[in-house]
Design an enzyme around this catalytic site. Structure first.
Site, PDB file in Angstrom:
ATOM      1  N   ARG A   1      -6.931   4.460 -43.749  1.00  0.00           N
ATOM      2  CA  ARG A   1      -5.618   3.931 -44.492  1.00  0.00           C
ATOM      3  C   ARG A   1      -6.077   2.594 -45.049  1.00  0.00           C
ATOM      4  O   ARG A   1      -6.029   1.545 -44.785  1.00  0.00           O
ATOM      5  CB  ARG A   1      -4.348   3.699 -43.364  1.00  0.00           C
ATOM      6  CG  ARG A   1      -3.852   4.943 -43.163  1.00  0.00           C
ATOM      7  CD  ARG A   1      -2.609   4.911 -42.823  1.00  0.00           C
ATOM      8  NE  ARG A   1      -1.467   5.900 -43.373  1.00  0.00           N
ATOM      9  CZ  ARG A   1      -0.579   6.136 -42.650  1.00  0.00           C
ATOM     10  NH1 ARG A   1       0.053   5.341 -41.782  1.00  0.00           N
ATOM     11  NH2 ARG A   1       0.222   7.122 -43.452  1.00  0.00           N
TER      12      ARG A   1
ATOM     13  N   GLN B   1      -5.134   5.109 -50.912  1.00  0.00           N
ATOM     14  CA  GLN B   1      -3.903   5.096 -51.210  1.00  0.00           C
ATOM     15  C   GLN B   1      -3.213   6.295 -52.005  1.00  0.00           C
ATOM     16  O   GLN B   1      -2.433   6.841 -51.617  1.00  0.00           O
ATOM     17  CB  GLN B   1      -3.061   3.766 -51.572  1.00  0.00           C
ATOM     18  CG  GLN B   1      -3.022   3.028 -50.252  1.00  0.00           C
ATOM     19  CD  GLN B   1      -2.196   1.464 -50.597  1.00  0.00           C
ATOM     20  OE1 GLN B   1      -1.931   1.268 -51.973  1.00  0.00           O
ATOM     21  NE2 GLN B   1      -2.127   0.638 -49.820  1.00  0.00           N
TER      22      GLN B   1
ATOM     23  N   ASP C   1      -3.127   9.577 -50.067  1.00  0.00           N
ATOM     24  CA  ASP C   1      -2.579   9.619 -48.701  1.00  0.00           C
ATOM     25  C   ASP C   1      -1.481  10.438 -48.735  1.00  0.00           C
ATOM     26  O   ASP C   1      -0.230  10.028 -48.960  1.00  0.00           O
ATOM     27  CB  ASP C   1      -1.951   8.268 -48.525  1.00  0.00           C
ATOM     28  CG  ASP C   1      -1.436   7.792 -47.058  1.00  0.00           C
ATOM     29  OD1 ASP C   1      -1.225   8.753 -46.463  1.00  0.00           O
ATOM     30  OD2 ASP C   1      -1.375   6.656 -46.854  1.00  0.00           O
TER      31      ASP C   1
ATOM     32  N   TYR D   1      -1.783   1.751 -37.512  1.00  0.00           N
ATOM     33  CA  TYR D   1      -1.027   2.534 -36.590  1.00  0.00           C
ATOM     34  C   TYR D   1      -0.277   1.939 -35.437  1.00  0.00           C
ATOM     35  O   TYR D   1      -1.414   1.184 -34.753  1.00  0.00           O
ATOM     36  CB  TYR D   1      -1.645   4.091 -36.221  1.00  0.00           C
ATOM     37  CG  TYR D   1      -1.855   4.932 -37.317  1.00  0.00           C
ATOM     38  CD1 TYR D   1      -0.649   5.634 -37.964  1.00  0.00           C
ATOM     39  CD2 TYR D   1      -3.151   5.231 -38.125  1.00  0.00           C
ATOM     40  CE1 TYR D   1      -0.837   6.546 -39.022  1.00  0.00           C
ATOM     41  CE2 TYR D   1      -3.185   5.880 -38.972  1.00  0.00           C
ATOM     42  CZ  TYR D   1      -2.180   6.862 -39.480  1.00  0.00           C
ATOM     43  OH  TYR D   1      -2.195   7.677 -40.438  1.00  0.00           O
TER      44      TYR D   1
ATOM     45  N   SER E   1       1.624   9.470 -46.191  1.00  0.00           N
ATOM     46  CA  SER E   1       2.704   8.809 -46.708  1.00  0.00           C
ATOM     47  C   SER E   1       3.678   9.274 -47.721  1.00  0.00           C
ATOM     48  O   SER E   1       4.921   9.106 -47.726  1.00  0.00           O
ATOM     49  CB  SER E   1       1.958   7.300 -47.355  1.00  0.00           C
ATOM     50  OG  SER E   1       1.180   6.700 -46.348  1.00  0.00           O
TER      51      SER E   1
END
Ligand code: NAD
Length: 395
Positions: A130, A135, A138, A237, A141
């Site tokens: 992450r 991003q 991802d 996390y 997400s």
């Protein structure tokens, strides 16, 4: 010869997503790759074969042909994430073929061993670091965003009342009170969606950093007088806590749960069973007609009464345990997933091949099996294997 990217139809029961959508094809063909899609792969998500062709992909009539021709296979659910049907694909994969998708690498031990046994190079998108550079890749997400949104609609469909406060000629309607436990990607999207529908929303998370995010969406953060040490790991996390912590958390969360009409839980700890944050007694204190949507159901559930994949009712409270909500929004979920997986593949694709030896973290941390071995340290640890593969040995 151009590298062929194969997109088989998903086979997990009820799965409606597809790994690549037509709009994502030109990004690959523009880099010299060919795209081969199994006939009907996008149909359940609203992407017809004609659209794939229009965007420059070829279609293959059979799954076998896709696996036989492609150098890279893109899936939403690779065999590890497809417990019922994934084993069929293992037999179709061949040595040095590259497989990219969700793989449940930390828990699907047999599938990881089987893929290593076929000498397949498997990249698991769940292991994506992450970092801001990653991003756009991802997929976790993206899917959490879809789930968080859909969870609120699911609750709204079951709930016997409206969300917003309304002043009508027939009287005033009180707003729904929504509590979201776990304010990560899914939780924050649930908060935003419930707010847009006019509910009064509260959010709670173990990570102190979540407070500002919850408040920025116009929701109230539930503060619990409980000490959390090291709530968060370096990757952002949540870390697992002690039994004692979870017991105290249940006690303290009880009043907030009892006061809400709709409870959405999303709390997860990577690679572990979801923590049980809502006990049977806590549900008993909720008013009849209340609704729980447990987004952690796939990982065992945050609510003690959740039955994964089912909707149950206890003392007038409806508890949903959806296990594959993104598949219920297949068009958007596939669109986002396709963008993520295309970005990932193109990140690794250089000089006409997928690069696997680089020291860069994105490729290194997601690569699970290669050359007959399970090569990923986190996965090896989860399987109880020694930290590095023995030279020449099999994992
Ligand atoms: P997740 O799905 O693993 O967990 C959902 C939420 O549950 C998390 O916010 C977690 O803190 C919370 N949780 C776990 N145990 C809990 C408990 N006992 N009580 C209450 N809450 C509990 O997490 P996620 O949604 O994937 O995201 C986790 C974090 O990573 C977030 O801060 C998110 O913003 C961040 N993130 C960063 C990037 C990036 O930088 N590229 C990308 C995505 C997410």
């Amino acid at each position: 010869m151009a590298l062929i990217v194969g997109v088989p139809k998903e086979t997990y029961p009820g799965e409606r997503r597809v790994a690549l959508v037509p709009a994502a094809v030109p990004a690959l063909t523009g880099k010299g790759l060919e795209v081969l899609v199994e006939a009907g792969a996008g149909a359940a998500a609203g992407y017809p074969a004609s659209e794939y062709k229009r965007r420059g992909a070829r279609t293959a009539p059979s799954r076998e042909e896709v696996f036989a021709q492609a150098g890279v296979i893109l899936q939403v659910r690779t065999p590890g994430a497809n417990p019922e049907r994934g084993a069929d694909d293992v037999g179709l994969l061949r040595p040095e073929q590259i497989l990219i998708g969700f793989a449940e690498p930390l828990t699907a031990h047999e599938a990881m061993k089987a893929l290593a046994g076929r000498r397949v190079a498997t990249f698991a998108l769940e292991l994506l670091p992450r970092i801001s550079r990653a991003q756009g890749m991802d997929a976790l997400s993206s899917m959490a965003t879809v789930s968080g949104y859909k969870a609120v609609l699911l609750a709204g469909n079951t709930f016997g009342r409206l969300f917003p406060m309304m002043m009508t000629a027939a009287g005033t309607v009180a707003p729904a009170r929504v509590l979201v436990v776990g304010a990560g990607v899914a939780g924050l999207q649930a908060i935003a969606t419930a707010r847009r529908l006019g509910a009064v929303v509260e959010g709670y998370d173990i990570r102190p950093a979540a407070k500002a995010e919850v408040e920025s969406l116009g929701a109230k953060f539930v503060e619990l007088p409980i000490e959390t040490q090291e709530a968060q790991d370096a990757g952002g996390y949540a870390k697992a806590q002690s039994e004692d912590f979870y017991r105290k958390q249940q006690e303290l969360l009880g009043n907030a749960v009892a006061a809400c009409d709709i409870l959405i839980t999303t709390a997860a700890v990577p690679g572990k069973r979801a923590p049980v944050l809502v006990s049977e007694e806590m549900v008993a204190r909720m008013a009849p007609g209340s609704v729980v949507v447990d987004l952690a159901a796939e990982r065992g559930g945050n609510c003690a009464l959740t039955v994964p994949g089912e909707t149950v009712e206890r003392q007038g409270v409806v508890i949903h345990g959806p296990v594959n909500l993104p598949s219920d929004v297949p068009h958007t979920a596939s669109q986002l997933y396709a963008k993520n997986i295309t970005n990932f593949l193109l990140h690794l694709y250089r000089d006409g091949a997928v690069q696997m030896d680089g020291e860069e973290p994105i490729g290194r941390e997601t690569l699970v099996t290669r050359g007959g071995e399970i090569v990923n340290p986190k996965v090896r640890e989860a399987l109880g294997l020694p930290a590095t593969p023995a030279a020449g040995g099999r994992s």
